[in-house]
Write a protein that holds these residues in place. Structure first.
Motif, PDB file in Angstrom:
ATOM      1  N   PHE A   6       0.828  -1.244  -0.012  1.00 60.12           N
ATOM      2  CA  PHE A   6       0.117   0.136  -0.021  1.00 60.12           C
ATOM      3  C   PHE A   6       0.921   1.225  -0.015  1.00 60.12           C
ATOM      4  CE2 PHE A   6       0.644  -1.206   4.396  1.00 60.12           C
ATOM      5  CZ  PHE A   6       0.981  -0.313   4.986  1.00 60.12           C
ATOM      6  N   THR A   7       0.294   2.446  -0.614  1.00 59.52           N
ATOM      7  CA  THR A   7       1.112   3.445  -0.538  1.00 59.52           C
ATOM      8  C   THR A   7       1.135   4.254   0.891  1.00 59.52           C
ATOM      9  OG1 THR A   7      -0.013   4.091  -2.653  1.00 59.52           O
ATOM     10  CG2 THR A   7       0.766   6.090  -1.471  1.00 59.52           C
ATOM     11  N   VAL A   8       2.333   4.834   1.373  1.00 61.27           N
ATOM     12  CA  VAL A   8       2.603   5.411   2.319  1.00 61.27           C
ATOM     13  C   VAL A   8       2.872   6.846   2.080  1.00 61.27           C
ATOM     14  CG1 VAL A   8       4.334   5.392   4.501  1.00 61.27           C
ATOM     15  CG2 VAL A   8       3.830   3.132   3.529  1.00 61.27           C
ATOM     16  N   ASN A   9       2.080   7.649   2.640  1.00 60.23           N
ATOM     17  CA  ASN A   9       2.482   8.997   2.757  1.00 60.23           C
ATOM     18  C   ASN A   9       2.907   9.739   4.143  1.00 60.23           C
ATOM     19  OD1 ASN A   9       1.122   9.374  -0.032  1.00 60.23           O
ATOM     20  ND2 ASN A   9      -0.876   8.989   1.022  1.00 60.23           N
ATOM     21  N   PHE A  10       4.024  10.268   3.866  1.00 55.50           N
ATOM     22  CA  PHE A  10       4.761  10.538   5.325  1.00 55.50           C
ATOM     23  C   PHE A  10       4.340  12.122   5.300  1.00 55.50           C
ATOM     24  CE2 PHE A  10       7.352   7.386   3.884  1.00 55.50           C
ATOM     25  CZ  PHE A  10       7.540   6.727   5.094  1.00 55.50           C
ATOM     26  N   CYS A  11       3.953  12.506   6.676  1.00 55.18           N
ATOM     27  CA  CYS A  11       3.501  14.082   6.943  1.00 55.18           C
ATOM     28  C   CYS A  11       4.446  14.323   8.301  1.00 55.18           C
ATOM     29  CB  CYS A  11       2.096  13.853   7.567  1.00 55.18           C
ATOM     30  SG  CYS A  11       1.067  13.204   6.156  1.00 55.18           S
ATOM     31  N   ARG A  12       4.828  15.581   8.254  1.00 51.83           N
ATOM     32  CA  ARG A  12       5.864  15.922   9.348  1.00 51.83           C
ATOM     33  C   ARG A  12       4.894  16.527  10.372  1.00 51.83           C
ATOM     34  NH1 ARG A  12      11.038  16.959   7.921  1.00 51.83           N
ATOM     35  NH2 ARG A  12      11.590  17.183   5.803  1.00 51.83           N
ATOM     36  N   ILE A  13       4.986  16.181  11.398  1.00 49.66           N
ATOM     37  CA  ILE A  13       4.474  16.786  12.723  1.00 49.66           C
ATOM     38  C   ILE A  13       5.320  17.146  13.703  1.00 49.66           C
ATOM     39  CG2 ILE A  13       2.350  15.006  12.463  1.00 49.66           C
ATOM     40  CD1 ILE A  13       3.632  13.295  14.520  1.00 49.66           C
TER      41      ILE A  13
END
Length: 144
Positions: A6-13
């Motif tokens: 599956f696609t993994v989307n990285f987001c900064r937190i």
């Protein structure tokens, strides 16, 4: 680049305790940094309509950021790999569950097969008298 993954989307937190990650109509998500070999976060999911909370420790050794994250949660999913650097034992998970006054503790990421050792549920129950279960692959947990 794994096939059929599956696609993994990285987001900064923010690397802050109880950082608000998402505040949607039905769901609020908080994150806190935890202690592992690599940067990692624990997550708190607040289901607004159900008025229920689930917390996931992720891979971590015991650390102060977990208590406010888990405080009063209905369910705490906590890893139980063992008392090793970057990880926690079932007893340590039970101690957090007791201190945070959670409703139920589900142990996850624990040794199985030839690596399995102690009775993890019994170990957690030495500190936490509430419901303790072993999480399993594809398990469904009812919050309502």
């Amino acid at each position: 680049e794994w096939p059929n993954f599956f696609t993994v989307n990285f987001c900064r937190i923010p690397a802050d305790e109880m950082a608000l990650v998402l505040d949607a109509e039905d769901l609020r998500v908080y994150a806190s940094p935890v202690v592992h070999f690599l940067p990692n976060i624990g997550l708190r999911f607040e289901f607004k309509a159900e008025e229920k909370t689930l917390v996931y420790s992720c891979d971590t050794e015991p650390c102060p950021a977990l208590l406010p994250l888990a405080l009063g949660a209905d369910i705490l999913l906590h890893e139980a790999s063992g008392p090793f650097k970057g990880h926690s034992s079932a007893a340590q998970a039970g101690e957090l569950a007791r201190r945070a006054e959670v409703g139920a503790l589900y142990l996850i990421h624990y040794p199985t097969g030839r690596f399995a050792s102690d009775d993890l549920v019994a170990a957690a129950k030495t500190h936490f008298q509430g419901e303790v279960k072993l999480a399993t692959d594809f398990m469904e947990i009812e919050l309502g």
